[in-house]
Design a protein around this motif. Sequence first.
Motif, PDB file in Angstrom:
ATOM      1  N   GLY A   1       0.820  -1.209   0.000  1.00 14.47           N
ATOM      2  CA  GLY A   1       0.000   0.000   0.000  1.00 14.47           C
ATOM      3  C   GLY A   1       0.851   1.254   0.000  1.00 14.47           C
ATOM      4  O   GLY A   1       0.534   2.237  -0.686  1.00 14.47           O
ATOM      5  N   THR A   2       1.951   1.225   0.759  1.00 17.57           N
ATOM      6  CA  THR A   2       2.841   2.386   0.778  1.00 17.57           C
ATOM      7  C   THR A   2       3.465   2.630  -0.590  1.00 17.57           C
ATOM      8  O   THR A   2       3.537   3.767  -1.073  1.00 17.57           O
ATOM      9  CB  THR A   2       3.940   2.176   1.832  1.00 17.57           C
ATOM     10  OG1 THR A   2       3.335   1.924   3.109  1.00 17.57           O
ATOM     11  CG2 THR A   2       4.831   3.395   1.932  1.00 17.57           C
ATOM     12  N   VAL A   3       3.928   1.537  -1.226  1.00 17.63           N
ATOM     13  CA  VAL A   3       4.518   1.676  -2.564  1.00 17.63           C
ATOM     14  C   VAL A   3       3.476   2.168  -3.561  1.00 17.63           C
ATOM     15  O   VAL A   3       3.771   3.009  -4.425  1.00 17.63           O
ATOM     16  CB  VAL A   3       5.119   0.328  -3.014  1.00 17.63           C
ATOM     17  CG1 VAL A   3       5.563   0.387  -4.467  1.00 17.63           C
ATOM     18  CG2 VAL A   3       6.292  -0.047  -2.126  1.00 17.63           C
ATOM     19  N   TRP A   4       2.237   1.671  -3.443  1.00 13.79           N
ATOM     20  CA  TRP A   4       1.183   2.103  -4.371  1.00 13.79           C
ATOM     21  C   TRP A   4       0.895   3.596  -4.204  1.00 13.79           C
ATOM     22  O   TRP A   4       0.770   4.324  -5.200  1.00 13.79           O
ATOM     23  CB  TRP A   4      -0.081   1.291  -4.112  1.00 13.79           C
ATOM     24  CG  TRP A   4      -1.202   1.616  -5.057  1.00 13.79           C
ATOM     25  CD1 TRP A   4      -1.382   1.150  -6.327  1.00 13.79           C
ATOM     26  CD2 TRP A   4      -2.306   2.505  -4.806  1.00 13.79           C
ATOM     27  NE1 TRP A   4      -2.512   1.681  -6.885  1.00 13.79           N
ATOM     28  CE2 TRP A   4      -3.107   2.523  -5.971  1.00 13.79           C
ATOM     29  CE3 TRP A   4      -2.684   3.274  -3.718  1.00 13.79           C
ATOM     30  CZ2 TRP A   4      -4.265   3.278  -6.057  1.00 13.79           C
ATOM     31  CZ3 TRP A   4      -3.835   4.042  -3.803  1.00 13.79           C
ATOM     32  CH2 TRP A   4      -4.614   4.031  -4.966  1.00 13.79           C
ATOM     33  N   VAL A   5       0.795   4.051  -2.972  1.00 11.28           N
ATOM     34  CA  VAL A   5       0.562   5.486  -2.738  1.00 11.28           C
ATOM     35  C   VAL A   5       1.734   6.309  -3.268  1.00 11.28           C
ATOM     36  O   VAL A   5       1.550   7.372  -3.890  1.00 11.28           O
ATOM     37  CB  VAL A   5       0.333   5.745  -1.242  1.00 11.28           C
ATOM     38  CG1 VAL A   5       0.269   7.246  -0.955  1.00 11.28           C
ATOM     39  CG2 VAL A   5      -0.959   5.083  -0.779  1.00 11.28           C
ATOM     40  N   LEU A   6       2.965   5.809  -3.037  1.00 12.46           N
ATOM     41  CA  LEU A   6       4.140   6.531  -3.529  1.00 12.46           C
ATOM     42  C   LEU A   6       4.139   6.610  -5.053  1.00 12.46           C
ATOM     43  O   LEU A   6       4.455   7.665  -5.630  1.00 12.46           O
ATOM     44  CB  LEU A   6       5.407   5.840  -3.025  1.00 12.46           C
ATOM     45  CG  LEU A   6       6.742   6.476  -3.423  1.00 12.46           C
ATOM     46  CD1 LEU A   6       6.843   7.874  -2.837  1.00 12.46           C
ATOM     47  CD2 LEU A   6       7.905   5.618  -2.942  1.00 12.46           C
ATOM     48  N   MET A   7       3.768   5.518  -5.715  1.00 12.37           N
ATOM     49  CA  MET A   7       3.724   5.533  -7.169  1.00 12.37           C
ATOM     50  C   MET A   7       2.637   6.471  -7.678  1.00 12.37           C
ATOM     51  O   MET A   7       2.807   7.136  -8.706  1.00 12.37           O
ATOM     52  CB  MET A   7       3.487   4.123  -7.698  1.00 12.37           C
ATOM     53  CG  MET A   7       4.616   3.145  -7.375  1.00 12.37           C
ATOM     54  SD  MET A   7       6.242   3.729  -7.900  1.00 12.37           S
ATOM     55  CE  MET A   7       5.988   3.833  -9.656  1.00 12.37           C
ATOM     56  N   ARG A   8       1.518   6.543  -6.982  1.00  9.59           N
ATOM     57  CA  ARG A   8       0.464   7.481  -7.385  1.00  9.59           C
ATOM     58  C   ARG A   8       0.942   8.929  -7.258  1.00  9.59           C
ATOM     59  O   ARG A   8       0.669   9.764  -8.125  1.00  9.59           O
ATOM     60  CB  ARG A   8      -0.769   7.269  -6.518  1.00  9.59           C
ATOM     61  CG  ARG A   8      -1.415   5.896  -6.681  1.00  9.59           C
ATOM     62  CD  ARG A   8      -2.136   5.756  -7.995  1.00  9.59           C
ATOM     63  NE  ARG A   8      -3.295   6.633  -8.086  1.00  9.59           N
ATOM     64  CZ  ARG A   8      -4.088   6.707  -9.141  1.00  9.59           C
ATOM     65  NH1 ARG A   8      -3.831   5.945 -10.200  1.00  9.59           N
ATOM     66  NH2 ARG A   8      -5.121   7.529  -9.155  1.00  9.59           N
ATOM     67  N   VAL A   9       1.670   9.202  -6.187  1.00  6.54           N
ATOM     68  CA  VAL A   9       2.205  10.563  -6.014  1.00  6.54           C
ATOM     69  C   VAL A   9       3.218  10.884  -7.103  1.00  6.54           C
ATOM     70  O   VAL A   9       3.214  11.977  -7.688  1.00  6.54           O
ATOM     71  CB  VAL A   9       2.822  10.705  -4.606  1.00  6.54           C
ATOM     72  CG1 VAL A   9       3.527  12.051  -4.464  1.00  6.54           C
ATOM     73  CG2 VAL A   9       1.744  10.565  -3.537  1.00  6.54           C
ATOM     74  N   ILE A  10       4.097   9.906  -7.406  1.00 11.44           N
ATOM     75  CA  ILE A  10       5.089  10.136  -8.456  1.00 11.44           C
ATOM     76  C   ILE A  10       4.418  10.319  -9.808  1.00 11.44           C
ATOM     77  O   ILE A  10       4.838  11.157 -10.618  1.00 11.44           O
ATOM     78  CB  ILE A  10       6.094   8.963  -8.475  1.00 11.44           C
ATOM     79  CG1 ILE A  10       6.944   8.977  -7.211  1.00 11.44           C
ATOM     80  CG2 ILE A  10       6.985   9.036  -9.711  1.00 11.44           C
ATOM     81  CD1 ILE A  10       7.901   7.811  -7.102  1.00 11.44           C
ATOM     82  N   SER A  11       3.367   9.553 -10.074  1.00  7.39           N
ATOM     83  CA  SER A  11       2.651   9.712 -11.350  1.00  7.39           C
ATOM     84  C   SER A  11       1.999  11.078 -11.451  1.00  7.39           C
ATOM     85  O   SER A  11       1.919  11.651 -12.545  1.00  7.39           O
ATOM     86  CB  SER A  11       1.592   8.611 -11.482  1.00  7.39           C
ATOM     87  OG  SER A  11       2.196   7.328 -11.484  1.00  7.39           O
ATOM     88  N   ALA A  12       1.528  11.613 -10.322  1.00  8.83           N
ATOM     89  CA  ALA A  12       0.897  12.935 -10.352  1.00  8.83           C
ATOM     90  C   ALA A  12       1.911  14.030 -10.670  1.00  8.83           C
ATOM     91  O   ALA A  12       1.568  15.037 -11.297  1.00  8.83           O
ATOM     92  CB  ALA A  12       0.209  13.212  -9.015  1.00  8.83           C
ATOM     93  N   VAL A  13       3.158  13.868 -10.221  1.00  7.94           N
ATOM     94  CA  VAL A  13       4.202  14.875 -10.483  1.00  7.94           C
ATOM     95  C   VAL A  13       5.313  14.237 -11.318  1.00  7.94           C
ATOM     96  O   VAL A  13       6.499  14.481 -11.091  1.00  7.94           O
ATOM     97  CB  VAL A  13       4.754  15.443  -9.158  1.00  7.94           C
ATOM     98  CG1 VAL A  13       3.708  16.288  -8.464  1.00  7.94           C
ATOM     99  CG2 VAL A  13       5.215  14.322  -8.241  1.00  7.94           C
ATOM    100  N   GLN A  14       4.925  13.447 -12.284  1.00  7.47           N
ATOM    101  CA  GLN A  14       5.899  12.694 -13.085  1.00  7.47           C
ATOM    102  C   GLN A  14       6.866  13.612 -13.811  1.00  7.47           C
ATOM    103  O   GLN A  14       8.070  13.338 -13.878  1.00  7.47           O
ATOM    104  CB  GLN A  14       5.147  11.818 -14.079  1.00  7.47           C
ATOM    105  CG  GLN A  14       6.031  11.019 -15.017  1.00  7.47           C
ATOM    106  CD  GLN A  14       5.220  10.149 -15.957  1.00  7.47           C
ATOM    107  OE1 GLN A  14       4.042   9.903 -15.723  1.00  7.47           O
ATOM    108  NE2 GLN A  14       5.841   9.697 -17.023  1.00  7.47           N
ATOM    109  N   LEU A  15       6.378  14.712 -14.347  1.00 12.15           N
ATOM    110  CA  LEU A  15       7.238  15.630 -15.093  1.00 12.15           C
ATOM    111  C   LEU A  15       8.329  16.203 -14.200  1.00 12.15           C
ATOM    112  O   LEU A  15       9.502  16.279 -14.578  1.00 12.15           O
ATOM    113  CB  LEU A  15       6.390  16.750 -15.699  1.00 12.15           C
ATOM    114  CG  LEU A  15       7.146  17.808 -16.515  1.00 12.15           C
ATOM    115  CD1 LEU A  15       7.791  17.170 -17.725  1.00 12.15           C
ATOM    116  CD2 LEU A  15       6.202  18.926 -16.939  1.00 12.15           C
TER     117      LEU A  15
END
Length: 442
Positions: free
Chosen positions: A88-102
Amino acid sequence: MSRVPGWLGRLGTGAAELSKRWEERRAQAEQARAELPEPEPPADTGTTPPAHGTESVPVVVRPDPAQAVPWGVRVAAEAGWRLLVLAGTVWVLMRVISAVQLVVLAFVGALLITALLQPTVARLRRYGVPRGPATVLTAILGFVVMGLIGWFVTWQVMENIGNVSDQVQDGIDELRRWLLDSPFHVTDKQINDIAENLRDAVGANTDQITSAGLEGVTVIVEALTGILLAVFSTLFLLYDGRRIWEWTLKLVPAAARPGVAGAGPRAWQTLTAYVRGTVIVAMIDAIFIGLGIYFLDVPMAVPLAVFIFLGAFVPLVGAVVSGTLAVVVALVTQGVFTAVMTLVVVLAVQQIEGHILQPFILGRAVRVHPLAVVLSVAAGGLVAGIGGAVVAVPLVAVTNTVVGYLRAHSREAALRQSPQPRGATASSVAPTTPAPPADPAP
């Protein structure tokens, strides 16, 4: 008659004394019983003693539920919920990274460029150049060289695109004749059907192609934004990297700060060695493959060599794609024999790269298992496209270095905290001293 009352009196007196002594002994026995510890209750056997005249009826006592679960199942459950928390922590982290991917890709790209340019800044500082001018000169030189390479590739493509179009058409006609004369029994009707299907597919997807072109404008804007962010981040990392690292250490808990402070310089050394080694290997690949396809009269040899140079930054996958492109261009422009010779040149250079150049230039500190390279490139491509595939392998290499150092650091800390042996045994134990940290600043 006068003796009877005396006898009765003595009998009563003796009975009274006997009763008194009996009471005293009973009081002493009760006091001793009170001082004794209470006996433990007998173990419950699950049955009640039978009453007189009745049959014994067993009473089932249910055990504790936690004790009823097998040990292996309990261990698996404990590990399972912890893995769920980590996932769950990794999933939340990946969602955050995807939101600020640029922003993330721009900063990671800035780190890679800084790792490439920082040695030049350090060399200028040793020659007495102040930090500001050294940073500006290095950044201008680096970005001018990159811009000139991009301009040269674009100019070569625009100059040769007309000749390449004619050669591609001739190559397609030659390929068609080769298929008709080949032992695959391909007929002219089958080739025409394939061409017709391709034209129909392009015509049916015209709207999608148009929308993709409109989306390309958005992609260009995002790319320019990412380039600007990478440029500014590179300037600040080159100029003030040490203080940025020291400020980052303040965010780490005090107990873990010594380990992180030692892991940071080693991670930076690994990243710097990876970037420099990859650039050298990519240049060697581009030069030798470019010379090979140039002498084979393959058109656009210089742009293909630059594309091979850029593809080397995506290990394994980039080399395969760039080599395949060179072979396809040779096939459609010069024929089957030239394509086969191009394939031989590409495979020979890549074998030399994989077995000689990479182990010698990159060294053991940044070597990653091929399976880890493939999986990391695939995962990075799925998460963030081409940019993710580029930064996946250096991220794995840096993570490997950090984990190895932290493990060694924790082991040394445990040895320092353990009691030291005395006497003859103490002389046989070599003291462990941690290595001095390297420069933590880029």
